[in-house]
Design an enzyme around this catalytic site. Structure first.
Site, PDB file in Angstrom:
ATOM      1  N   THR B 262       0.882  -1.471  -0.245  1.00 18.29           N
ATOM      2  CA  THR B 262       0.003   0.770  -0.073  1.00 18.29           C
ATOM      3  C   THR B 262       0.774   1.398  -0.208  1.00 18.29           C
ATOM      4  O   THR B 262       0.722   1.806   1.252  1.00 18.29           O
ATOM      5  CB  THR B 262      -1.400   0.037   1.343  1.00 18.29           C
ATOM      6  N   LEU B 265      -0.490   4.913   0.817  1.00 21.33           N
ATOM      7  CA  LEU B 265      -1.715   4.938   1.298  1.00 21.33           C
ATOM      8  C   LEU B 265      -1.638   3.554   2.736  1.00 21.33           C
ATOM      9  O   LEU B 265      -1.267   2.751   2.727  1.00 21.33           O
ATOM     10  CB  LEU B 265      -2.380   3.956   0.057  1.00 21.33           C
ATOM     11  N   HIS B 372       9.895   2.140  17.782  1.00 18.05           N
ATOM     12  CA  HIS B 372       8.775   1.003  17.800  1.00 18.05           C
ATOM     13  C   HIS B 372       8.467  -0.070  19.193  1.00 18.05           C
ATOM     14  O   HIS B 372       9.676   0.213  20.164  1.00 18.05           O
ATOM     15  CB  HIS B 372       9.159   0.156  16.697  1.00 18.05           C
ATOM     16  N   ASP B 382      16.804  -3.845  21.862  1.00 17.15           N
ATOM     17  CA  ASP B 382      16.473  -3.165  19.991  1.00 17.15           C
ATOM     18  C   ASP B 382      15.112  -3.781  20.400  1.00 17.15           C
ATOM     19  O   ASP B 382      14.624  -4.955  19.620  1.00 17.15           O
ATOM     20  CB  ASP B 382      17.328  -4.308  18.689  1.00 17.15           C
ATOM     21  N   GLU B 420       8.185  -2.479  13.391  1.00 17.74           N
ATOM     22  CA  GLU B 420       9.510  -1.489  12.406  1.00 17.74           C
ATOM     23  C   GLU B 420       9.785  -2.127  11.927  1.00 17.74           C
ATOM     24  O   GLU B 420      11.260  -1.861  11.128  1.00 17.74           O
ATOM     25  CB  GLU B 420       9.701  -0.693  14.007  1.00 17.74           C
TER      26      GLU B 420
END
Lengths: 731, 731
Positions: B262, B265, B372, B382, B420
């Site tokens: 997408t 969008l 994230h 992380d 992420e």
């Protein structure tokens, strides 16, 4: 250039919310209150608007027009330079000028005929004898029409060349016209004669070339412009506003707007220019416009089958398709039509003239008022009627500023654009150069190009307080509602406002490229009284001061009304504490579009597993957000609350049209980014991208085209939802 | 995902202008002065910042991390949902939560291995006997590493397939690596083993396929991550921070960011999705990451010529190219390597958790703070180091709000992004959905992903008032300037700030797509002391609470310092009367870029008739405008002048990065629109579009490539000039 006569997208809004703005509350100022508290809460001063209206002078407008139309002023010509100097003189006048005025130049790609080797259209026999030569110039009825600076009629951007072939009649040159013609005739090597209307100028040649057509003629049929009148003995100009037999509409034969060699880049000296061969949207074959006098001589001699009744025009003969070529009984039997086109492209410096009145409280908010300055010939109506009006508006406002009686809350920028006739070039380059600044700060763009179309009176715009010409009691508003109204679910019968869906004048880059709320103001005629596509002298040598003052607006009172209206709008946009925009009216438009889309597309989309309900949700969310914002305004005492609150709401209103921009929506159409107001071929009052994509998918049935319809729907939903987010609570 | 460790584009600005902001003037309030006058002129309250710093607690951060890393929480897994619930609980806490918090979901395109049919890498003999099988899982040293939810190492978005072929060693898988390899070997039908570094993950396979390579392995060479250490008997984790022999870096093998189906969008249920076959930038051939233990077993058996010295790593053998295939003396002689990859793509619902603290005076101005939430496995560093820090920041700020002691001038938005690791998906979809609102109103985006990279101390950011961990006197600023400084023409020796040129974390969509001034904050290690590309447990099963608390930040004082720093920045961005940005520093960067461009490109461009002088003029204009704006600020008494003046200047500063966006600059690179900060392959500290286009034109010599270089130059000039216009006088 003026392809369509249209109106400001948020025009109605200005009318409908005016009432809200009339009362406001002052702040009692105490001794320790900072100085600026009064300023930031100041609203429109109605007395100043009355003063403005009173001072707008019809005779001053007439004299502006006389000065502007002394000589032809085609873009970059010596006459154009004269108008640059005149605008600068007026806007730099110490008593009635603006705070500042200057010129800005762009090096732009223009197309001209060769004055030493005029374009020719001839009928030549098989032995190469010239049997007929079309006029190279329009017939002069007055001395100004004899000015050597009157440019020969031509199709700007049509290529040079010398095609010779059998003539066919192709109606308006639409795809469907050539399709039909091709059913019975082999069009290879033919010359097509077409009439103006129904298709863009360039389209008439672009649509023809795939069938093997090698040249195109275009003329204005008297049916379409003159209500059938053809004789200059007593019917046409100089006896009336109708086009004389030799009159020819010039024009730019392009599809996209802006400088063709520098899309999305301002055309400075060193700017990268695309190769000329990469230009799209211009005629691939030589093309030439001619008068209906010459068209008559050609069309009535055509052989072949009679064209359908919808193709027939005002000539007193049957319009045949062409054999191809002329009928056996004609003197032109077996003869070809030959075009000798010598157009050439040139890079020329074109000037915008810019002026400003600095805002006092919010100098970083811009109301922009513009019109082009260049014409095809004398351009008394197109564009000088608008320029005359603009000069009167700036004279009255400028004097108020110079006398210290007024300074707007927001800044006003005036633009006198160059090279509009070649494709809205001056205004477009300006928007490219100042894209960020204008996007961030512009409240609205007001365009007044052809200010007055005709003497037949009805109006396209404005307020109760401006009276119609020749009346002390009928307001422009009353007159508008009388002649052109619609029924709004919210307000009942109100003036109808058109939408700026096309690229007919300099508003195009502002609304479609920058997403700045725009308005196009003009006084026009009752279309129930005439079939004229536009005023008949449009783009001809007859659009002169004489024509304007005799046949369009004797006494210049309609011009005066437009000036009062435009100035009134301008002052309200510049001075209102709360911007006079109403987002609930925008919601009403979206709901109208939605209903049409549901009616036309729901089943077809569902058959391809594409749901339209998310679009309904988006419009519903937009309506709720708009209602909440309206409520917030009603519940607020903006003149007594923090000025940052009214700034916040104003930013929401100002930036609303920006939220509908999507640079990926129409990647092949220069400068069309507004997913609500973009033009559409589908001819439906609904969302343009969806309408066009759906229509195409229905016609081809291709999976890839249904995917594009779905993509357009998703783009639209995201834009409407995004706009609703901007109208909702600040956080 | 974290490709590069980089810093806020305007980071330095925050430091350098802090001084200006420290003093401000109050207004004497009289009895008739409106209530709001005090509010609108309120500046940062230094006492509140001190209070914030004092309350940030290292142990609280440690406990946040413990909670967040209890189970693996890969995007959309049950563990991820647990973290969603935890964030919501914290942010909705009545005593320490935010004004509001909620979840927002997107349906996004992810790629997973098949838990029932793990990916396999084997060596198979000509008779199809399996001679060697690479590990399917990393070796467990603690119980949490045995969790069945630990995802098998894999290359997300690499296609399923079963390629079998001779092995070759292709160094880092750069185009130049395959080019060199192809000089002596026929790569058709081979499997290439590559090491991490030097090229994006996906690139290692994309670059290989044109040569006929049918599968790619990738591993982390101990040279690049472990300073050569290889033994888990005493050298690597659990004895140190180094990666154990079976450790494998997982990752998303993509080139573009955001949901792949997408583009542009937001990925809602009904959003149009492109066909999967149209996805670009992912491996065209099966690809699998393995540990260096397995890589050692394969590489040291390779035949063929020895690879160049730059290709050699830490293994105690010569890295040969491959025959292709293994050497005759090897047990693997004549054997192939076989990949059995069962990755599959799925549409899954991924959640962002959002929270807000509403602004009091300018609620329509947003400072955004995000990180994230999803990890590959337990993700202690992380991203959970960043999330732990964010939760401590919100706890302290939330309590101040709930107790009525503080409410920021501007609104603060907190984002805990989903997915992420698969390509910055949650943050990107968010920016797509709220594009207009965020573009119009966002002051800055602060990203804290990997908060603390290592125990070796030096800092990347901030203020004199935050002390370094374990010190009462050394400020973070002092420490930063000590370890990573540069000489500025204006300021002398100052902390060096990197540029956010890539898409290494969730700042990408904010800076590159939306043009929102962004900053990425982390504490990292002295790169003169180790060659580690990144902390060695990155994207492995060893990135656990145990690892973080033993080897990265025992006592969590570095985390505390980052929390103090990030919160300090956040409060200043939210509360400062004048935004703490300095456009003259931007000018200094542009001048640095210009000097480099002049040095490298002037002659080459001139040889193709392209003048670089207009770029000089543009940078000069930018500098002048910046100087004038600085002067205006110095000459103003913003606390006592109209609040619309400071709003105007703040808008100029806030929107500066927006002015550098051009959606047409890099049409083939999703979401890269910022013409100054976009990533570049040219490896020069100069304008990225010009650098890449020039480099290409020099290499190919094609006229079309020189045209593109000219186009890039024009785009750049227009953007800089446009930005200068926005900094100049309001009108």
């Amino acid at each position: 250039m003026l392809k369509k006569v249209l109106l400001g997208s948020l025009g109605a809004v200005l009318v409908l919310t005016a009432g809200i703005l009339l009362g406001h509350f002052g702040i009692q100022r105490g001794s320790t209150t900072p100085d600026w508290v009064m300023d930031v809460t100041q609203d429109v001063d109605e007395a100043l608007i009355q003063k403005f209206i009173a001072e707008v002078d019809n005779i001053a407008i007439q004299e502006n027009l006389r000065e502007l139309t002394k000589v032809p002023h085609m873009a970059t010509s010596p006459g154009d330079e004269k108008t640059v100097q005149y605008m600068l003189k007026r806007w730099q006048d110490p008593d009635t000028g603006l705070d500042q005025a200057w010129r800005e130049e762009y090096k732009v790609y223009l197309s001209f005929p060769d004055p030493n080797t005029p374009n020719k259209v001839t009928v030549v026999s098989p032995s190469d004898a010239v049997l007929y030569t079309a006029r190279e110039k329009e017939k002069a009825y007055s001395s100004d029409q004899e000015d050597p600076e009157v440019v020969q009629p031509y199709a700007a951007y049509a290529p040079a060349g010398h095609p010779k072939g059998r003539l066919v009649y192709a109606n308006q040159g639409k795809p469907s016209d050539y399709f039909l013609l091709n059913q019975t005739l082999d069009l290879t090597g033919t010359i097509a004669i077409t009439r103006y209307g129904g298709e863009g100028r360039a389209g008439k040649a672009i649509n023809a070339a795939p069938y093997g057509v090698i040249g195109v003629l275009v003329y204005t049929d008297p049916w379409d412009i003159n209500d059938g009148k053809m004789s200059d003995n007593n019917e046409t100009y100089p006896y009336s506003w109708y086009m004389p037999p030799s009159g020819v509409e010039r024009g730019s034969f392009n599809t996209h707007y802006g400088d063709m060699l520098t899309p999305y880049l301002a055309a400075k000296d060193d700017t990268y220019r695309i190769p000329e061969k990469n230009i799209t949207g211009i005629p691939p074959i030589p093309t030439q416009p001619i008068g209906f006098e010459d068209a008559y001589a050609l069309i009535c001699e055509l052989g072949g089958e009679p064209a359908p009744s919808e193709w027939q025009g005002a000539f007193n003969c049957t319009y045949n398709f062409g054999g191809p070529g002329f009928k056996p009984t004609s003197n032109f039997n077996n003869s070809d039509v030959k075009l000798d086109i010598y157009n050439r492209e040139e890079l020329k410096n074109s000037a915008n003239v810019m002026g400003v009145i600095r805002g006092s409280v919010e100098p970083d908010r811009y109301v922009i008022y513009g019109n082009h300055r260049d014409s095809w010939v004398h351009g008394a109506i197109d564009p000088s009627s608008g320029t005359s009006v603009m000069l009167e508006v700036t004279r009255v406002l400028g004097r108020m500023v110079k006398q210290g009686k007024w300074r707007p809350r927001r800044s006003i920028i005036f633009g006198s654009w160059g090279a509009e006739e070649f494709g809205l070039i001056g205004s477009t380059e300006y928007t490219e150069e100042y894209y960020s600044k204008l996007s961030e700060r512009s409240v609205a763009y007001i365009n007044v190009d052809i200010a007055v179309f005709a003497i037949t009176i009805w109006c396209l715009f404005v307020f109760l307080q401006v009276k119609t010409p020749g009346s002390d009691s009928t307001s422009v508003y009353d007159n508008w509602i009388r002649y052109f109204n619609r029924t709004s679910p919210a307000y009942g019968v109100i003036p109808n406002v058109g939408f700026l869906t096309g690229a007919g004048s300099d508003y195009a880059a502002f609304i479609h490229f920058l997403g700045i709320t725009s308005m196009d103001i003009s006084y026009t005629y009752d279309r129930t009284k005439t079939r004229a596509r536009i005023y008949p002298a449009y783009h001809t040598a007859y659009d002169t001061f004489d024509y304007a003052s005799k046949f369009i607006d004797p006494g210049f009172t309609s011009h005066q009304t437009v000036a009062r209206t435009a100035g009134n709008v301008l002052m309200r946009l510049a001075d209102s504490l709360l911007l006079p925009f109403n987002c609930s009216d925008y919601a009403e438009t979206l709901e109208g579009y939605l209903n049409k889309a549901m009616e036309l597309y729901t089943d077809g989309l569902a058959a391809h597993m594409i749901a339209i309900e998310p679009l309904q949700n988006a419009v519903r969310n937009f309506r709720s957000a708009a209602t909440r914002l309206d409520q917030l305004v009603r519940d607020s005492d903006l003149a007594n609350e923090t000025p940052l609150k009214v700034r916040r709401i104003n930013d929401q209103l100002m930036l609303l049209d920006r939220a509908f921009l999507d640079p990926g929506a129409f990647p092949d159409r220069y400068g069309f980014r507004h997913v609500i107001w973009a033009s559409s071929k589908a001819g439906q009052a609904t969302f343009p991208g969806l309408a066009d994509a759906y229509t195409r998918a229905r016609s081809t049935g291709l999976d890839s085209d249904w995917k594009e319809a779905h993509r357009q729907l998703s783009i639209l939903i995201q834009a409407i939802q995004g706009a609703a987010h901007t109208l909702g609570d600040a956080i």
